[in-house]
Motif scaffolding. Structure first.
Motif, mmCIF file in Angstrom:
data_model
loop_
_atom_site.group_PDB
_atom_site.id
_atom_site.type_symbol
_atom_site.label_atom_id
_atom_site.label_comp_id
_atom_site.label_asym_id
_atom_site.label_seq_id
_atom_site.Cartn_x
_atom_site.Cartn_y
_atom_site.Cartn_z
ATOM 1 N N ALA A 104 -14.846 13.985 -6.505
ATOM 2 C CA ALA A 104 -13.986 14.028 -5.321
ATOM 3 C C ALA A 104 -12.538 14.328 -5.678
ATOM 4 C CB ALA A 104 -14.066 12.699 -4.572
ATOM 5 N N LEU A 105 -12.126 13.959 -6.895
ATOM 6 C CA LEU A 105 -10.737 14.126 -7.320
ATOM 7 C C LEU A 105 -10.439 15.508 -7.893
ATOM 8 C CD1 LEU A 105 -10.158 10.638 -8.985
ATOM 9 C CD2 LEU A 105 -9.017 11.517 -6.931
ATOM 10 N N SER A 106 -11.430 16.355 -7.977
ATOM 11 C CA SER A 106 -11.205 17.702 -8.517
ATOM 12 C C SER A 106 -10.180 18.449 -7.667
ATOM 13 C CB SER A 106 -12.523 18.475 -8.541
ATOM 14 O OG SER A 106 -12.313 19.798 -8.985
ATOM 15 N N GLY A 107 -9.091 18.886 -8.304
ATOM 16 C CA GLY A 107 -8.066 19.639 -7.595
ATOM 17 C C GLY A 107 -7.113 18.794 -6.779
ATOM 18 N N VAL A 108 -7.235 17.471 -6.859
ATOM 19 C CA VAL A 108 -6.408 16.554 -6.065
ATOM 20 C C VAL A 108 -5.180 16.141 -6.865
ATOM 21 C CG1 VAL A 108 -6.338 14.186 -5.142
ATOM 22 C CG2 VAL A 108 -8.292 15.674 -4.652
ATOM 23 N N ASP A 109 -4.019 16.087 -6.202
ATOM 24 C CA ASP A 109 -2.836 15.596 -6.888
ATOM 25 C C ASP A 109 -2.255 14.341 -6.257
ATOM 26 O OD1 ASP A 109 -1.873 16.878 -4.619
ATOM 27 O OD2 ASP A 109 -0.142 17.747 -5.624
ATOM 28 N N ARG A 110 -2.771 13.966 -5.069
ATOM 29 C CA ARG A 110 -2.295 12.745 -4.404
ATOM 30 C C ARG A 110 -3.484 12.028 -3.773
ATOM 31 N NH1 ARG A 110 3.717 13.229 -2.729
ATOM 32 N NH2 ARG A 110 4.402 14.894 -4.122
ATOM 33 N N VAL A 111 -3.456 10.701 -3.806
ATOM 34 C CA VAL A 111 -4.570 9.906 -3.296
ATOM 35 C C VAL A 111 -4.043 8.816 -2.365
ATOM 36 C CG1 VAL A 111 -6.433 8.290 -3.897
ATOM 37 C CG2 VAL A 111 -6.008 10.308 -5.331
ATOM 38 N N PHE A 112 -4.700 8.680 -1.220
ATOM 39 C CA PHE A 112 -4.495 7.528 -0.348
ATOM 40 C C PHE A 112 -5.595 6.532 -0.680
ATOM 41 C CE2 PHE A 112 -5.580 5.316 3.681
ATOM 42 C CZ PHE A 112 -4.391 4.619 3.849
#
Length: 294
Positions: A57-65
């Motif tokens: 799910a975190l692939s390509g993600v730079d910010r997380v809520f």
């Protein structure tokens, strides 16, 4: 790219709607895509208990809520600690830059239930090397309409708050603050205590519900021992019930009575009043009383 966890929850639904309106790139992490279909956004299926799904799910993600369910009546460490730690550790490995975490007001080491669990997670996040902001909201206004609160079968409020005041906050305001922090570099390394604009007793809340519903809603205050016994009668473990009662005693003593300007400071608009919240949620009011009884 933003990853929204807890996307089908009371805060997450509002955040998804806001990010969609702002045309921000994001995806929502969900366990059940059928339940999340109404979110009308890019979905990724995963579970906090499955590290591989979180990594995907975190692939390509730079910010997380980061938001997960609250305290559970389980022995040992609260499940949220392992769940959120899994996300934090996976975010470090994935090269995520920033996490905006929902905690609770009063989080502290050694605190009961969610207070202690969130303090442990906050410490883990601080030590991760990631940029972070932490939201510490007061109680949710939504609890009075979704069945999370305690009610009689006739719809009267139950509690052990005495005359203690609580600065309840609308989850839409929490989401609005999160959206600001997820879309900018504001608030890095800071905690924000989020409250509504007024602190109300539960008798005053019952009066506002009465006005909105056009019928009388009363607040029934119970001694702490009776309240704890009621929880045990519902099948909750005695220690969990005792811990909840202790937290209620803290609220009765004013632990959630302060109001802050954080919502206005972050969003540049006033926090929602309880009357405004009830006016907006007319559809939920038609389903009164909530289908959960104390």
């Amino acid at each position: 790219m933003i990853l929204v966890t807890g996307a089908t929850g009371s805060i997450g639904r509002h955040l998804v709607r806001r990010l969609r309106q702002q045309d921000k790139p994001f995806r929502a992490l969900v366990r059940d895509p059928d339940r999340a279909r109404e979110l009308d956004c890019d979905l990724v299926v995963g579970d906090f208990g499955d590290p591989d799904s979180i990594a995907a799910a975190l692939s390509g993600v730079d910010r997380v809520f980061l938001c997960s369910p609250g305290a559970q009546p389980t022995p040992g460490s609260q499940p949220m600690v392992a769940q959120q730690t899994t996300v934090i550790d996976a975010a470090v490995r994935a090269g995520v830059r920033r996490i905006v975490k929902v905690s609770v007001w009063g989080a502290r080491p050694g605190g009961l239930l969610a207070e202690g669990a969130h303090a442990e997670i906050e410490a883990r996040l601080e030590a991760s090397g990631l940029d972070w902001s932490i939201l510490q909201p007061s109680g949710f206004m939504q609890n009075f309409l979704t069945g999370t609160g305690a009610f009689t079968s006739g719809g009267d409020l139950l509690g052990a708050y005495g005359q203690g005041r609580v600065s309840y906050i609308d989850c839409a305001d929490i989401a609005a603050c999160a959206a600001v922090l997820l879309s900018s570099d504001l608030g890095n390394g800071r905690r924000f205590v989020l409250t509504g604009p007024e602190a109300l007793t539960h008798a005053e809340i019952a009066a506002r519900l009465s006005e909105a519903l056009g019928r009388t809603v009363s607040y029934i205050d119970q001694p702490l021992s009776d309240f704890a016994d009621n929880l045990v009668a519902q099948g909750l473990p005695a220690q969990f019930a005792a811990d909840v009662a202790t937290l209620y005693a803290d609220v009765a003593d004013g632990s959630l009575a302060e109001t802050t300007s954080a919502v206005h400071d972050l969003t540049h608009r006033p926090a929602t009043t309880f009357a405004e919240f009830l006016s907006r949620e007319r559809d939920l009011l038609r389903q009164w009383p909530p289908q959960h009884y104390g």
